[in-house]
Write an enzyme that holds these catalytic residues in place. Structure first.
Site, PDB file in Angstrom:
ATOM      1  N   ASP A  41       0.786  -1.176  -0.047  1.00 16.07           N
ATOM      2  CA  ASP A  41       0.095  -0.042   0.006  1.00 16.07           C
ATOM      3  C   ASP A  41       0.849   1.321   0.039  1.00 16.07           C
ATOM      4  O   ASP A  41       2.031   1.289   0.459  1.00 16.07           O
ATOM      5  CB  ASP A  41      -0.857  -0.184   1.241  1.00 16.07           C
ATOM      6  CG  ASP A  41      -2.106   1.195   1.113  1.00 16.07           C
ATOM      7  OD1 ASP A  41      -2.837   1.067   0.502  1.00 16.07           O
ATOM      8  OD2 ASP A  41      -1.524   2.117   1.657  1.00 16.07           O
ATOM      9  N   GLU A  73       1.071   5.591   0.163  1.00 14.27           N
ATOM     10  CA  GLU A  73       0.546   6.757   0.420  1.00 14.27           C
ATOM     11  C   GLU A  73       1.073   7.898  -0.410  1.00 14.27           C
ATOM     12  O   GLU A  73       2.457   7.879  -0.406  1.00 14.27           O
ATOM     13  CB  GLU A  73       0.539   7.337   1.848  1.00 14.27           C
ATOM     14  CG  GLU A  73      -0.132   6.349   3.022  1.00 14.27           C
ATOM     15  CD  GLU A  73      -1.436   6.141   2.707  1.00 14.27           C
ATOM     16  OE1 GLU A  73      -2.124   7.050   2.392  1.00 14.27           O
ATOM     17  OE2 GLU A  73      -2.111   5.169   2.876  1.00 14.27           O
ATOM     18  N   HIS A 110      -5.696   4.868   6.431  1.00  8.74           N
ATOM     19  CA  HIS A 110      -4.732   5.661   5.285  1.00  8.74           C
ATOM     20  C   HIS A 110      -3.362   5.896   5.758  1.00  8.74           C
ATOM     21  O   HIS A 110      -2.728   6.780   5.415  1.00  8.74           O
ATOM     22  CB  HIS A 110      -5.427   6.989   5.330  1.00  8.74           C
ATOM     23  CG  HIS A 110      -7.062   6.955   4.737  1.00  8.74           C
ATOM     24  ND1 HIS A 110      -7.085   6.715   3.324  1.00  8.74           N
ATOM     25  CD2 HIS A 110      -7.989   7.103   5.257  1.00  8.74           C
ATOM     26  CE1 HIS A 110      -8.148   6.620   3.269  1.00  8.74           C
ATOM     27  NE2 HIS A 110      -8.902   7.016   4.148  1.00  8.74           N
ATOM     28  N   ASP A 154      -2.675  -0.228   6.345  1.00  5.22           N
ATOM     29  CA  ASP A 154      -3.638  -0.583   5.190  1.00  5.22           C
ATOM     30  C   ASP A 154      -3.218  -1.897   4.718  1.00  5.22           C
ATOM     31  O   ASP A 154      -3.805  -2.778   3.994  1.00  5.22           O
ATOM     32  CB  ASP A 154      -3.696   0.542   4.186  1.00  5.22           C
ATOM     33  CG  ASP A 154      -4.531   1.544   4.714  1.00  5.22           C
ATOM     34  OD1 ASP A 154      -5.229   1.903   5.999  1.00  5.22           O
ATOM     35  OD2 ASP A 154      -4.556   2.703   4.029  1.00  5.22           O
TER      36      ASP A 154
END
Length: 597
Positions: free
Chosen positions: A27, A29, A167, A172
């Site tokens: 994941d 960001e 998030h 995540d």
């Protein structure tokens, strides 16, 4: 061979069992979703057989500030990433962590797209890993009544994930691991047990097509040909078997399996597999034998789903007619009378070559036979100086035989006079800045040259009564007997057995009669495949009965060709050889051609 109804194959036959796959659940960001967005955090969890085997997490310092809304959403501030590594420092360790794994992400196109772009920007190799998208998988597996949407938070709650997504990349990724395991439990009930099954499920491969994979069970893992069949009644009720498609492979089992998996994307092949009622295959001794047998089967059956190699016999040739004052004619068949040159893939290509010859030599272009004893009126081409007017039976008729002989020589020995004939015209067109006309003339001459190479490549092979050659193939040696340009026999042998097996093979190989006209005994495409093999690296000639040779000036190196066209040394023109001629032509000239003439 196999043409029975599909049965459920065993797991071992289908691919890598999911319990043996290492997944890297990742994941990211980022500062947003646009092209200028940057990665701010990478989190990944490596799992295998339901167990976590490693985790990876790092903040990444972007080149610009993080938008305020993104800071609120993720909790990652400019201050937090002030001392974090740049992407150039963070991506290599992640790539090493994920190497050899199947990448998994929730909305994978987003995360994997950022990762791929980072690899490209940093000059890192992108290995095209297998990717599983849990969003796509969830939409395939879960009913609308079960979940209101396929967001990560919704699915994490549905599968009682031990980590609540917030998030942040690692959190995540951990939640996505639980979602992945929950989805894999569900797909097991659908008969999905391997990585290949999973790919087919997400690609929406029909159960009927997947079930037919059992047809590949008996296919060997070596070279050979395969063909799909359809058994059914004709309009009159007579039952017959139709060959739908013919293919070849160096690994029959792997190739046949691919037709029933997500890797097969061709729509017409999907239709063919759906229509097929059976599959058969034939093991071949060598890769070249498989290529040749494929060509022969396509020619014999004209399968409706094969596009390539269906028109092996639909070739054109230029002919110098056998009459008092010969002329050029485009014909479909080489016979014993006349002089032939080619082949050409279309009438248009043959006519272009004829134009190149007419520009170099004042051959007559009128149709019909001319009398050698009764004069007739000349045409406009004679007035323009582009024809010797042999029809008038004057000086032109006396000089005509020499011109015809020059054309024969150009075809048989030397392309240079044809190439030189346009020097003055090309120079004039270039000076007058008529570049399109100059390009058209150049293309016509290059096509003439490529045909010369193809012509002599085929004739040299067709002139040999027998060639026996061998080359390394796998752990042994491939041996081929070639007679008049046709593959007559194939076998394999160990290093110590090569000469003995070659002698035995020559004794039992097919008897091939020499055809008229100097063309190969098999199809032109078969002879070209054979020539490509003979001219490849590592081929050793064991015996040659005949003279496998080209004339010295039948083909030129690129720089020499350019010099002939424009009259001086210059950077080589792009010859634009077809794939089957380009490297093979240069390799053949370098290693095997005996220069004569």
């Amino acid at each position: 061979m196999h043409d029975s109804q599909p049965q459920q194959p065993s797991f071992e036959e289908l691919g890598t069992h999911l319990s043996q796959v290492t997944f890297c659940v990742v994941d990211l960001e980022t500062t947003g979703g646009g092209k200028d967005s940057a990665i701010t955090e990478i989190g990944a969890v490596k799992v295998r057989g339901g167990e976590i085997v490693g985790e990876f997490q790092t903040l990444v310092r972007p080149h610009g500030p993080i938008p305020p809304m993104i800071q609120v959403l993720t909790g990652i501030t400019d201050l937090m990433v002030a001392d974090a590594p740049r992407l150039s420092q963070a991506m290599p360790p992640f790539a090493e962590f994920a190497a050899g794994c199947v990448l998994v992400a929730h909305n994978a196109p987003f995360d994997v797209g950022f990762i791929q772009r980072a690899h490209q920007e940093l000059g890192m190799p992108w290995r095209r890993p297998t990717v599983v998208d849990t969003v796509t998988l969830a939409r395939q597996v879960l009913l609308k009544e079960e979940v209101r949407n396929c967001k990560l938070a919704t699915l994490a709650a549905h599968f009682n994930a031990t980590t609540v997504p917030n998030h942040r990349a690692l959190s995540d990724a951990r939640a996505t691991v639980d979602v992945l395991h929950g989805l894999l439990e569900r797909v097991g009930n659908l008969g999905v047990h391997t990585l290949e099954d999973l790919g087919e499920l997400t690609a929406r491969v029909s159960p009927d097509r997947r079930a037919k994979r059992v047809w590949a069970k008996e296919a060997p893992e070596g070279p050979g040909v395969y063909w799909f069949l359809h058994d059914g009644p004709d309009a009159d009720g007579t039952r017959r078997s139709e060959v739908l498609y013919v293919g070849k492979s160096n690994n029959l089992r792997a190739r046949v399996r691919s037709y029933f998996s997500a890797s097969e994307q061709r729509g017409r092949i999907h239709e063919m597999v759906r229509v097929a009622t059976g599959l058969r295959f034939l093991r071949c001794s060598t890769h070249l034998e498989a290529e040749v047998r494929e060509l022969r089967m396509i020619a014999a059956h004209a399968p409706r789903y094969n596009r390539r190699s269906r028109n092996q016999k639909k070739l054109q040739w230029l002919k110098l007619t056998d009459e008092a004052f010969p002329r050029l004619s485009v014909v479909r068949k080489v016979t014993g009378k006349g002089t032939f040159w080619g082949p050409f893939s279309s009438t248009e290509a043959a006519q272009e070559a004829a134009m190149a010859i007419h520009e170099a030599y004042p051959l007559r272009q009128c149709g019909g036979r001319l009398s050698a004893t009764r004069p007739s009126q000349s045409c406009a081409l004679a007035e323009m100086g582009r024809c010797l007017a042999p029809c008038e039976l004057g000086d032109g008729a006396q000089r005509y035989a020499a011109v015809v002989e020059e054309v024969r020589r150009a075809w048989a020995l030397d392309v240079r006079p044809v190439l030189r004939s346009v020097r003055e015209r090309l120079g004039r067109l270039t000076q007058e800045e008529r570049f399109e006309e100059a390009a058209a003339v150049t293309e016509r001459l290059k096509a003439f040259y490529r045909t010369s190479v193809r012509h002599h490549r085929l004739r040299s092979l067709a002139a040999c009564r027998e060639i026996v050659a061998t080359a390394r193939e796998g752990t042994g040696w491939a041996i081929h007997v070639i007679r008049f340009g046709k593959l007559a026999g194939a076998a394999t042998a160990t290093t110590s057995e090569v000469r003995e097996v070659a002698r035995e093979l020559a004794g039992v190989s097919e008897t091939v009669l020499q055809p008229d006209g100097g063309i190969p005994a098999g199809s032109v495409e078969e002879a070209e495949r054979i020539a490509a093999w003979l001219e490849s690296d590592g081929v050793r000639l064991l015996s040659v009965d005949g003279e496998w040779s080209w004339p010295l000036h039948a083909g030129l190196e690129p720089e020499a060709l350019t010099a002939e066209l424009i009259g001086r040394r210059a950077p080589a023109l792009d010859l634009a050889f077809p794939p089957e001629l380009a490297d093979d032509h240069r390799a053949g000239r370098r290693r095997h051609r005996v220069r004569t003439g």
